[in-house]
Write an enzyme that holds these catalytic residues in place. Structure first.
Site, PDB file in Angstrom:
ATOM      1  N   GLU A 187     -39.433  -2.827 -37.014  1.00 56.25           N
ATOM      2  CA  GLU A 187     -38.349  -2.956 -36.025  1.00 56.25           C
ATOM      3  C   GLU A 187     -37.216  -3.819 -36.583  1.00 56.25           C
ATOM      4  O   GLU A 187     -36.042  -3.548 -36.338  1.00 56.25           O
ATOM      5  CB  GLU A 187     -38.878  -3.550 -34.713  1.00 56.25           C
ATOM      6  CG  GLU A 187     -39.829  -2.638 -33.968  1.00 56.25           C
ATOM      7  CD  GLU A 187     -39.269  -1.235 -33.728  1.00 56.25           C
ATOM      8  OE1 GLU A 187     -38.112  -1.099 -33.301  1.00 56.25           O
ATOM      9  OE2 GLU A 187     -40.006  -0.263 -33.973  1.00 56.25           O
ATOM     10  N   TRP A 199     -35.023  -1.691 -38.318  1.00 49.84           N
ATOM     11  CA  TRP A 199     -34.004  -0.987 -37.515  1.00 49.84           C
ATOM     12  C   TRP A 199     -32.727  -1.825 -37.412  1.00 49.84           C
ATOM     13  O   TRP A 199     -31.620  -1.303 -37.386  1.00 49.84           O
ATOM     14  CB  TRP A 199     -34.546  -0.676 -36.114  1.00 49.84           C
ATOM     15  CG  TRP A 199     -35.294   0.622 -36.079  1.00 49.84           C
ATOM     16  CD1 TRP A 199     -36.643   0.790 -36.224  1.00 49.84           C
ATOM     17  CD2 TRP A 199     -34.737   1.941 -35.901  1.00 49.84           C
ATOM     18  NE1 TRP A 199     -36.959   2.131 -36.152  1.00 49.84           N
ATOM     19  CE2 TRP A 199     -35.806   2.864 -35.944  1.00 49.84           C
ATOM     20  CE3 TRP A 199     -33.454   2.440 -35.717  1.00 49.84           C
ATOM     21  CZ2 TRP A 199     -35.631   4.239 -35.806  1.00 49.84           C
ATOM     22  CZ3 TRP A 199     -33.268   3.808 -35.570  1.00 49.84           C
ATOM     23  CH2 TRP A 199     -34.344   4.692 -35.624  1.00 49.84           C
ATOM     24  N   TRP A 252     -21.103   6.929 -23.079  1.00 45.62           N
ATOM     25  CA  TRP A 252     -21.894   5.845 -23.677  1.00 45.62           C
ATOM     26  C   TRP A 252     -21.034   4.604 -23.920  1.00 45.62           C
ATOM     27  O   TRP A 252     -21.530   3.478 -23.926  1.00 45.62           O
ATOM     28  CB  TRP A 252     -22.539   6.307 -24.988  1.00 45.62           C
ATOM     29  CG  TRP A 252     -21.554   6.708 -26.049  1.00 45.62           C
ATOM     30  CD1 TRP A 252     -20.986   7.930 -26.218  1.00 45.62           C
ATOM     31  CD2 TRP A 252     -20.986   5.871 -27.060  1.00 45.62           C
ATOM     32  NE1 TRP A 252     -20.112   7.922 -27.272  1.00 45.62           N
ATOM     33  CE2 TRP A 252     -20.092   6.666 -27.817  1.00 45.62           C
ATOM     34  CE3 TRP A 252     -21.150   4.529 -27.419  1.00 45.62           C
ATOM     35  CZ2 TRP A 252     -19.356   6.158 -28.885  1.00 45.62           C
ATOM     36  CZ3 TRP A 252     -20.425   4.026 -28.486  1.00 45.62           C
ATOM     37  CH2 TRP A 252     -19.544   4.834 -29.207  1.00 45.62           C
ATOM     38  N   TRP A 283     -26.829   2.831 -28.353  1.00 47.54           N
ATOM     39  CA  TRP A 283     -26.131   3.734 -27.427  1.00 47.54           C
ATOM     40  C   TRP A 283     -25.928   5.110 -28.035  1.00 47.54           C
ATOM     41  O   TRP A 283     -26.126   6.128 -27.390  1.00 47.54           O
ATOM     42  CB  TRP A 283     -24.798   3.121 -26.973  1.00 47.54           C
ATOM     43  CG  TRP A 283     -25.049   2.190 -25.826  1.00 47.54           C
ATOM     44  CD1 TRP A 283     -25.220   0.837 -25.886  1.00 47.54           C
ATOM     45  CD2 TRP A 283     -25.247   2.557 -24.455  1.00 47.54           C
ATOM     46  NE1 TRP A 283     -25.505   0.337 -24.638  1.00 47.54           N
ATOM     47  CE2 TRP A 283     -25.518   1.374 -23.744  1.00 47.54           C
ATOM     48  CE3 TRP A 283     -25.223   3.764 -23.759  1.00 47.54           C
ATOM     49  CZ2 TRP A 283     -25.759   1.365 -22.365  1.00 47.54           C
ATOM     50  CZ3 TRP A 283     -25.460   3.757 -22.383  1.00 47.54           C
ATOM     51  CH2 TRP A 283     -25.720   2.575 -21.703  1.00 47.54           C
TER      52      TRP A 283
HETATM   53  P1  FAD Z   1     -38.894  -6.846 -31.051  1.00 45.24           P
HETATM   54  O1  FAD Z   1     -39.558  -5.603 -30.613  1.00 45.24           O
HETATM   55  O2  FAD Z   1     -39.718  -8.065 -31.090  1.00 45.24           O
HETATM   56  O3  FAD Z   1     -38.266  -6.536 -32.482  1.00 45.24           O
HETATM   57  C1  FAD Z   1     -37.956  -7.579 -33.429  1.00 45.24           C
HETATM   58  C2  FAD Z   1     -36.491  -7.511 -33.807  1.00 45.24           C
HETATM   59  O4  FAD Z   1     -36.193  -6.252 -34.414  1.00 45.24           O
HETATM   60  C3  FAD Z   1     -35.544  -7.600 -32.633  1.00 45.24           C
HETATM   61  O5  FAD Z   1     -35.320  -8.933 -32.253  1.00 45.24           O
HETATM   62  C4  FAD Z   1     -34.297  -6.914 -33.171  1.00 45.24           C
HETATM   63  O6  FAD Z   1     -33.513  -7.787 -33.952  1.00 45.24           O
HETATM   64  C5  FAD Z   1     -34.873  -5.840 -34.076  1.00 45.24           C
HETATM   65  N1  FAD Z   1     -34.945  -4.570 -33.352  1.00 45.24           N
HETATM   66  C6  FAD Z   1     -35.959  -4.096 -32.588  1.00 45.24           C
HETATM   67  N2  FAD Z   1     -35.661  -2.855 -32.122  1.00 45.24           N
HETATM   68  C7  FAD Z   1     -34.429  -2.550 -32.598  1.00 45.24           C
HETATM   69  C8  FAD Z   1     -33.577  -1.427 -32.465  1.00 45.24           C
HETATM   70  N3  FAD Z   1     -33.935  -0.334 -31.756  1.00 45.24           N
HETATM   71  N4  FAD Z   1     -32.367  -1.444 -33.061  1.00 45.24           N
HETATM   72  C9  FAD Z   1     -31.977  -2.514 -33.795  1.00 45.24           C
HETATM   73  N5  FAD Z   1     -32.750  -3.619 -33.958  1.00 45.24           N
HETATM   74  C10 FAD Z   1     -33.967  -3.632 -33.368  1.00 45.24           C
HETATM   75  N6  FAD Z   1     -30.603  -4.992 -29.999  1.00 45.24           N
HETATM   76  C11 FAD Z   1     -29.844  -6.077 -30.234  1.00 45.24           C
HETATM   77  O7  FAD Z   1     -30.280  -6.993 -30.932  1.00 45.24           O
HETATM   78  N7  FAD Z   1     -28.585  -6.177 -29.713  1.00 45.24           N
HETATM   79  C12 FAD Z   1     -28.044  -5.197 -28.932  1.00 45.24           C
HETATM   80  O8  FAD Z   1     -26.892  -5.313 -28.509  1.00 45.24           O
HETATM   81  C13 FAD Z   1     -28.840  -4.057 -28.643  1.00 45.24           C
HETATM   82  N8  FAD Z   1     -28.374  -3.084 -27.833  1.00 45.24           N
HETATM   83  C14 FAD Z   1     -29.173  -1.998 -27.581  1.00 45.24           C
HETATM   84  C15 FAD Z   1     -28.675  -0.981 -26.749  1.00 45.24           C
HETATM   85  C16 FAD Z   1     -29.448   0.136 -26.469  1.00 45.24           C
HETATM   86  C17 FAD Z   1     -28.887   1.238 -25.582  1.00 45.24           C
HETATM   87  C18 FAD Z   1     -30.737   0.251 -27.019  1.00 45.24           C
HETATM   88  C19 FAD Z   1     -31.586   1.460 -26.722  1.00 45.24           C
HETATM   89  C20 FAD Z   1     -31.232  -0.745 -27.840  1.00 45.24           C
HETATM   90  C21 FAD Z   1     -30.472  -1.874 -28.133  1.00 45.24           C
HETATM   91  N9  FAD Z   1     -30.955  -2.910 -28.963  1.00 45.24           N
HETATM   92  C22 FAD Z   1     -30.160  -3.991 -29.216  1.00 45.24           C
HETATM   93  C23 FAD Z   1     -32.236  -2.771 -29.677  1.00 45.24           C
HETATM   94  C24 FAD Z   1     -33.482  -3.355 -28.985  1.00 45.24           C
HETATM   95  O9  FAD Z   1     -33.547  -2.948 -27.653  1.00 45.24           O
HETATM   96  C25 FAD Z   1     -33.543  -4.882 -29.033  1.00 45.24           C
HETATM   97  O10 FAD Z   1     -33.313  -5.339 -30.341  1.00 45.24           O
HETATM   98  C26 FAD Z   1     -34.933  -5.386 -28.605  1.00 45.24           C
HETATM   99  O11 FAD Z   1     -35.208  -4.949 -27.302  1.00 45.24           O
HETATM  100  C27 FAD Z   1     -34.972  -6.888 -28.675  1.00 45.24           C
HETATM  101  O12 FAD Z   1     -36.166  -7.374 -28.186  1.00 45.24           O
HETATM  102  P2  FAD Z   1     -37.174  -8.176 -29.128  1.00 45.24           P
HETATM  103  O13 FAD Z   1     -36.443  -9.231 -29.875  1.00 45.24           O
HETATM  104  O14 FAD Z   1     -38.328  -8.615 -28.294  1.00 45.24           O
HETATM  105  O15 FAD Z   1     -37.605  -7.031 -30.131  1.00 45.24           O
END
Ligand code: FAD
Length: 511
Positions: A301, A304, A385, A408
């Site tokens: 992740e 990503w 979006w 998005w």
């Molecule tokens: P964890 O699941 O613990 O993942 C660890 C780290 O991996 C996250 O902190 C993040 O930095 C990165 N990560 C995880 N999933 C994604 C992903 N799909 N895309 C990019 N990085 C990811 N993330 C943001 O940081 N900022 C945003 O503005 C943002 N906007 C989003 C908008 C939409 C419509 C969607 C679908 C996703 C978005 N995300 C965004 C991605 C993701 O939802 C969040 O990073 C994640 O929910 C953060 O929670 P966590 O730190 O517990 O993630």
């Protein structure tokens, strides 16, 4: 032989070989790297032992079309306070200045006699343009200006596909990144940060006006600890337990199954290299090779996030325009009433409403629910979006131009590696699958809390006596669905077909 940048240490004296003026101050310009550990710019500034001036510049105009949203401003305030405290413990402090970055840095260098300015890179198009101009101007004036990588495992230009171009699909991007990246151990926190002889006058943090005038932030304060210590504590507690259940729990919005590191990562209170190193150690402790380790999905992740930055760097127009050209003429609708209902969590679809209320209350939303709410706006309501991305930008504490744009465009189907447009998330079945008991709904949509699991994701289908027993009055205590799922799905598919026709039209007309 030392190279031109290497100081020779001679007892108490530092003799500089090359361009540095001995004893002169180095300015460290901190922005999305609000930490002391594993901070390449700060470590580099401290290396010679000369005075170091850590500065934060408040320059909203320099952010271009994306000045900080309300939730991010809240985070930034507390993160800067935390950074100042950490710097003071090292004999330094954080100087805060306000104004256009180039002029403010030049003036600061002039008044302090600094001969060197160092920062860690940012990758948003406006930041790249600004940093380039700053670097050129400072260098032309005889001031050293250098930038470092403090926020990515791989520089976006360092990962190329077989044709030497950027990747547009995650799996090959990440596979290739893993084959070349070598993050190395994180840099230690500098033991001492030599202060300048005299501190220039700065702006008190409170004067930046980052905190809300109407105090809507009570739940933010209860949910988050902005700053490096909070980031480290979150990582450690996640690696001590949650990471092992991550692949099963990460899609359950009612559970604390993810790291919640995203705002810490965005503001650079922790680096991906630190996460990589700590997670690798945690994996090693469990006695398995890294990729076989259960927590590996978590590192993926973080991959990503790397991919999001890769895309933003190579396709800098994407915060405004879809990557896939056929969406450029999509027949989006303008419906202020529907947009408002979505923003306020009053669409009549419990999972969508729960997510939007979680976002408003805490500044964060679970990833699975981000996908469902975003899909609902774009496909059920046919609202662009971009409207959704703007709302998230203002309300997320982790609002990040790269990840938000990717999220998005992925959901809308118009970006890289996107879910195909015709895959329309069903907010009812998503709720039943990922929140089977309805705990997430009960937490964020309390007016439905009395409904049993069978009906909580579809209250409009519940028998009147079930609604009565739960105290739910549709259209009064909770809205009826804004649109019918099956009808909305068909309209979305028609709109997509229309967009494809429009995109094909000019090509067909040309000879
Ligand atoms: P964890 O699941 O613990 O993942 C660890 C780290 O991996 C996250 O902190 C993040 O930095 C990165 N990560 C995880 N999933 C994604 C992903 N799909 N895309 C990019 N990085 C990811 N993330 C943001 O940081 N900022 C945003 O503005 C943002 N906007 C989003 C908008 C939409 C419509 C969607 C679908 C996703 C978005 N995300 C965004 C991605 C993701 O939802 C969040 O990073 C994640 O929910 C953060 O929670 P966590 O730190 O517990 O993630």
């Amino acid at each position: 032989m030392p190279d031109a940048k290497t100081p020779l240490r001679l007892t108490e004296t530092t003799l500089w070989v090359g361009h540095m003026t001995p004893g002169s101050t180095t300015i460290v310009w901190l922005r999305h790297d609000l930490r002391l550990a594993d901070n390449p710019a700060l470590s580099e500034a401290c290396r010679p032992g000369d005075p170091v001036l850590p500065v934060f510049l408040w320059d909203p105009e320099g952010e271009g079309e994306w000045p900080l949203g309300g939730a991010s401003r809240w985070w930034l305030h507390h993160s800067l306070a935390s950074l100042d405290e950490a710097l003071r413990a090292k004999g330094s402090r954080l100087l805060i200045l306000r104004g256009p970055a180039l002029e403010t840095l030049r003036e600061l260098a002039r008044t302090t006699g600094a001969r060197r300015v160092i920062w860690n890179r940012r990758y948003e198009p406006a930041s790249i343009a600004r940093d380039r101009q700053i670097k050129e101007t400072l260098r032309a004036e005889g001031i050293e200006a250098e930038s470092h990588n403090g926020s990515l495992l791989c520089e976006p230009w360092g990962v190329q596909n077989k044709s030497g171009g950027p990747f547009q699909v995650f799996t090959p991007f990440w596979k290739h990144s893993l084959s070349i990246l070598n993050p190395g151990p994180p840099l230690p926190t500098p033991t001492r940060i030599p202060p300048p002889g005299r501190w220039p006058r700065g702006v008190p943090l409170e004067e930046l006006g980052l905190l809300p005038r109407i105090p809507w932030d009570a739940a933010f304060r209860a949910s988050w600890s902005p700053g490096e210590p909070g980031a480290t504590a979150s990582l450690n507690s996640f690696l001590a337990g949650g990471v092992l259940r991550y692949s099963e729990e990460r899609d359950r919005p009612a559970h604390a199954g993810t790291s919640r590191l995203s705002p810490h990562l965005h503001f650079g209170e922790i680096s991906p290299r630190q996460i990589w190193a700590a997670a690798s150690q945690a994996g090693a402790r469990h006695g398995v090779p890294d990729t076989a380790w259960k927590g590996w999905q978590f590192i993926t992740e973080v991959g990503w996030r790397e991919f999001a930055h890769h895309l933003l760097f190579h396709f800098p127009h994407t915060p405004r325009l879809p990557l896939r050209h056929e969406f450029g003429r999509f027949p989006w609708r303008s419906s202020p009433a529907h947009l408002k209902a979505w923003q306020q969590g009053r669409t009549g679809y419990p999972l969508v409403d729960a997510g939007m209320r979680e976002l408003w209350t805490t500044g964060w939303m679970h990833n699975r629910v981000r996908m469902v709410t975003a899909s609902f706006l774009v496909k059920h309501l046919l609202i662009s979006w971009e409207e959704g991305a703007r709302w998230f930008w203002d309300t997320l504490v982790d609002a990040d131009l790269a990840s938000n744009t990717l999220g998005w465009q992925w959901t809308a189907g118009c970006g890289a590696d996107a879910a195909p447009y015709f895959r329309i998330f069903n907010p009812i079945s998503q709720g039943e699958k990922f929140d089977p008991k309805g705990d997430y709904i009960r937490r964020w949509v309390p007016e439905l809390s009395g409904l049993p699991p069978d009906w909580i994701h579809r209250p409009w289908e519940a028998p009147p006596e079930v609604l009565g027993r739960a105290g739910v009055s549709l259209g009064r205590s909770y809205p009826r669905p804004l649109v019918d799922h099956a009808t909305a799905r068909k309209l979305a598919l028609d709109a997509y077909a229309e967009a494809r026709r429009r995109a094909a039209a000019p090509a067909a007309a040309s000879p």
